[in-house]
Enzyme design. Structure first.
Site, mmCIF file in Angstrom:
data_model
loop_
_atom_site.group_PDB
_atom_site.id
_atom_site.type_symbol
_atom_site.label_atom_id
_atom_site.label_comp_id
_atom_site.label_asym_id
_atom_site.label_seq_id
_atom_site.Cartn_x
_atom_site.Cartn_y
_atom_site.Cartn_z
ATOM 1 N N ASP A 103 0.872 -1.164 0.000
ATOM 2 C CA ASP A 103 0.000 0.000 0.000
ATOM 3 C C ASP A 103 0.919 1.226 0.000
ATOM 4 O OD1 ASP A 103 -2.328 1.606 0.396
ATOM 5 O OD2 ASP A 103 -1.866 1.672 2.535
ATOM 6 N N ASP A 122 -0.139 5.104 1.032
ATOM 7 C CA ASP A 122 -0.386 6.001 2.157
ATOM 8 C C ASP A 122 -0.449 5.206 3.460
ATOM 9 O OD1 ASP A 122 -1.381 8.749 0.758
ATOM 10 O OD2 ASP A 122 -2.094 7.013 -0.370
ATOM 11 N N ASP A 145 -2.029 -0.973 5.915
ATOM 12 C CA ASP A 145 -2.240 -0.515 7.291
ATOM 13 C C ASP A 145 -3.702 -0.415 7.692
ATOM 14 O OD1 ASP A 145 -2.573 2.971 7.266
ATOM 15 O OD2 ASP A 145 -2.326 1.780 5.463
#
Length: 218
Positions: free
Chosen positions: A11, A13, A170
């Site tokens: 990922d 961000d 996240d």
């Protein structure tokens, strides 16, 4: 588990880049335009990985009633594009991780829900990230995460079977997407995990506390 992973997809961000200050600034500009207070630090932490809509929904709260979220998102994107990399930084340890993966000839790529035009504007500020073997954005495939299509597309570009790929993110949707794609899943615990999140309940295969821990798989 060591030896079973042949490629890593990340990922963006909250996993490779700390974009929260710049994204929060854009959201706060929209909130200010509507006479609302800025986001709190905890709201920013919990919602940055959910993108513009996540930040705006949180910031507007009940005041979102009767407003056009898509129009608010377009306003956010204008503000963000104007100041896309004022304070954004790579997380500590990411440089070492990516350099080591490259040196060990472990293919790696990026699968993000960030729109392609914003990703294209942001990544040149971080030349290391442009070395990714594949960069899959929210609009690269017909579906965004948590649908598995972006992850499967990334694996196909790397020419690695999905079950031999690790996906690191996240938020819970990252884990959902990885499982749907039949990939090994890992939580980047240094990312945008809110106080109310329960990562231990996301059923990820692994949880990493620092980026360099990922190297223990190779």
């Amino acid at each position: 588990m060591k030896g079973s992973v042949e490629a890593v997809l990340f990922d963006l961000d909250g996993t490779l880049l700390d974009t929260a200050p710049d994204m929060a600034n854009a959201a706060n500009c929209v909130l200010k335009d509507h006479g609302l207070p800025p986001l709190s630090e905890s709201q920013i932490q919990a919602n940055t990985s959910h993108g513009a809509r996540g930040l705006l929904r949180t910031g507007f709260g009940d005041a979102l009633q009767g407003k056009d979220l898509n129009q608010l998102r377009l306003s956010f994107l204008d503000h963000y594009a104007d100041n896309i990399c004022t304070t954004t930084t790579l997380y500590s340890g990411v440089v070492e991780l990516l350099e080591q993966l490259t040196m060990r000839q472990i293919p790696w790529g990026i699968v993000t829900n960030k729109p392609g035009f914003l990703t294209g504007m942001l990544l040149p500020y971080f030349p290391l990230l442009l070395q990714a073997r594949t960069i899959v954005c929210a609009d690269t495939t017909p579906h965004a995460k948590p649908h598995p299509a972006p992850l499967l597309h990334g694996a196909s570009i790397l020419t690695i079977e999905p079950e031999k790929c690790l996906y690191v993110g996240d938020i819970q949707n990252d884990i959902v997407a990885a499982k749907a794609a039949n990939m090994m899943s890992a939580i980047a615990s240094w990312g945008y995990i809110g106080e109310e999140d329960r990562p231990s309940e996301w059923e990820a295969d692994l949880i990493f506390n620092t980026p360099v821990e990922i190297l223990l798989l190779f």
